[in-house]
Design a protein around this motif. Sequence first.
Motif, mmCIF file in Angstrom:
data_model
loop_
_atom_site.group_PDB
_atom_site.id
_atom_site.type_symbol
_atom_site.label_atom_id
_atom_site.label_comp_id
_atom_site.label_asym_id
_atom_site.label_seq_id
_atom_site.Cartn_x
_atom_site.Cartn_y
_atom_site.Cartn_z
ATOM 1 N N SER A 143 43.622 -10.219 -9.646
ATOM 2 C CA SER A 143 44.804 -9.750 -10.172
ATOM 3 C C SER A 143 45.468 -8.550 -9.462
ATOM 4 C CB SER A 143 44.747 -9.042 -11.559
ATOM 5 O OG SER A 143 43.757 -8.168 -11.510
ATOM 6 N N ASN A 170 49.651 -8.306 -6.740
ATOM 7 C CA ASN A 170 50.631 -7.371 -6.507
ATOM 8 C C ASN A 170 50.164 -6.179 -5.645
ATOM 9 O OD1 ASN A 170 48.981 -6.365 -8.321
ATOM 10 N ND2 ASN A 170 50.405 -5.803 -10.014
ATOM 11 N N GLU A 188 50.452 -5.471 -2.606
ATOM 12 C CA GLU A 188 51.722 -4.972 -1.755
ATOM 13 C C GLU A 188 52.611 -3.825 -2.338
ATOM 14 O OE1 GLU A 188 55.340 -6.252 1.490
ATOM 15 O OE2 GLU A 188 53.908 -7.851 0.270
ATOM 16 N N ALA A 189 53.155 -4.210 -3.508
ATOM 17 C CA ALA A 189 53.830 -3.530 -4.358
ATOM 18 C C ALA A 189 53.301 -2.333 -4.773
ATOM 19 C CB ALA A 189 54.459 -4.108 -5.689
ATOM 20 N N GLN A 190 51.794 -2.120 -5.182
ATOM 21 C CA GLN A 190 51.030 -1.276 -5.643
ATOM 22 C C GLN A 190 50.925 -0.076 -4.402
ATOM 23 O OE1 GLN A 190 47.777 -2.282 -7.382
ATOM 24 N NE2 GLN A 190 48.515 -3.189 -9.113
#
Length: 633
Positions: A231, A235, A237-239
């Motif tokens: 999980s 995401n 990269e965004a984090q």
Amino acid sequence: MKNTASLSTKLVRIGTGLLVIALISIGLTLWVTWKLGGGAAALNEAGRMRMQTWRLTSAVQAQLPEQEIQLLTGEFDQSMAVLKNGDAARPLFVPWDSVVHARYAEVAHLWSDQKMRFTVHPPLEHQRLVEHSVNFLNAIDRFVLSIESQMSSLTAILNLFQIVMMALAIAGAVVMLYSGYLYVINPLSHLRDGLRKLESAQFSVRLDVVSNDEFGQVTSGFNRMAATLQSLYGNLEAQVIAKTQRIAAQKERLEGLYGVSAFLAQTNDLSELTQGFAQRVRRLMKADAIALRWSDEDASKFFLLASDQLPQVMQEEEKCLRAGACACGNPKLDARTRVIPITNSDIAPFQHCARIGYESLISVPVRMHHKVLGEINLFYKSQVSLAAEEFELMDTLASHLATAVEGMRAVALDREAAIAGERSLLARELHDSIAQSLAFLKIQAQLLRSAISKNNSDKTDFALNELDSGLKESIADVRELLLHFRTRTQADDIDRAVQETLQKFHHQTGLQVSRTVSGDGLPLPQDVQIHVLHVLQEALSNVRKHANAQAVVIEIHKGDPWRFVVRDDGIGFDERNNRSELQVGLKIMRERAEQIGAKVDVVTEVDQGTTVTLRVPAAKPSKLKEGQTASLS
């Protein structure tokens, strides 16, 4: 079906089973070995009966006394009883079975007949006695053979138990190896394979949970970890971008806080400090303008202390704000950092800000010791909001500003107090020395004027001589005062400063001087050294003025307390009838000593010289302020 037992429970069960089997095998082996040992002792005892039979036959044929024959037959009876009943102490017992019982009964029956033949009177013929003895010995041999047959069976059983124990040891090793593989190695192999897949970014991997033991729990944790990684990786990269931005913002805030704190610590001018603080905070918070306001003593007015990028019209209009008359200037003790939106230019508190075009105001109270000292106002031409970290940053900056301003104020007050104290000290020194000398000169001048008017040459000469002596004494006092106020000390060693003081005293007076140093101790603080030197100089001044001495010795004893001794060989004095000017000198020394927690003792006798002792505690902190020390130096 899942196995719910834990790994430790499984291993304990296997180990307990193997231990029970091993204990049973060992117990049976010990029992068989014990039977064989008792049977061997029984064979030995049965063999002794053959020897005892021949001894009895020989004794009867030799016609030995009846007592010896009775003794031999008693020994045979004892052997028969031991074989029948056994002897646990040896140990000795017969491995009984039906055959052994029958052979023993046969021997016992024949022994009862043979015993009568050995003890009958007259004894039997030699040939018949030997034949009966041979028959009896054959019965004993059959008894011995039956025991040996039983012993052979027990030996075979023992060998069988040993083979079984070897087989059990091999089987136990195999069971332990298999258990280790089944419960430890195999689960670890599956976990290793799963970790390798995770390393290759196969985050969808899951392992089967086949048990509820420790490895089952680890496997469940592995599956949860894989799901979390799957999980997170989705995401990531965004984090990472968000986290990088937060770290960059935090770094910027920390650098800004460090820069402002360093600036406040290095600046000593109030105007430069407040203006530099305003500029740095405005850039750090990316504000369009900033105003730094300071309140009066009763917090009824706020004065504009510094600003940056604040329009001139606002500076003129808001040089002095009454508390509560505007959105700026909140004197309440519970005031906190606020973000105030400027939405209506018709409302009085926001008129100035709205005309300039500001839409947001951040108000940060500057407080210290539960008192509001001022306020920081940040102006923005757009709507803004502050994060929790930024609220904390502004509160910290306001606290640093309050500390810096109050610190400068405290330093200024200390400096004023030090200057006032030094002026008082200088005035006292002038009054106690120069002023008295000038008063004496004034009296002598009046006496001179009176003598001249009366044409009294003797009194005129006497007055002129007194004036000359007084002037010389005044010049010496002035030089001594200059020496006092030019006194310097070394950072760690007062000895050098004392040596320089003695050299100057020698050049001034021509008296013989010497100095001794003994002991070891921590160095005195610099402010304490200055006061010690002034006490020593005052003691030397008294020697010059009053002692009529030829030599002066200063002794320095390092330790806790330090001791400074000034000893002269002058005329001494009577402490009960000493002169007023001498009392003044002693008073000055004692006052200086009290300021550093020291004590002055004076020992003197008329025509026996004077000894002045100054005791200074090494560890006692000085009562002087830092500013006063700098002034004295």
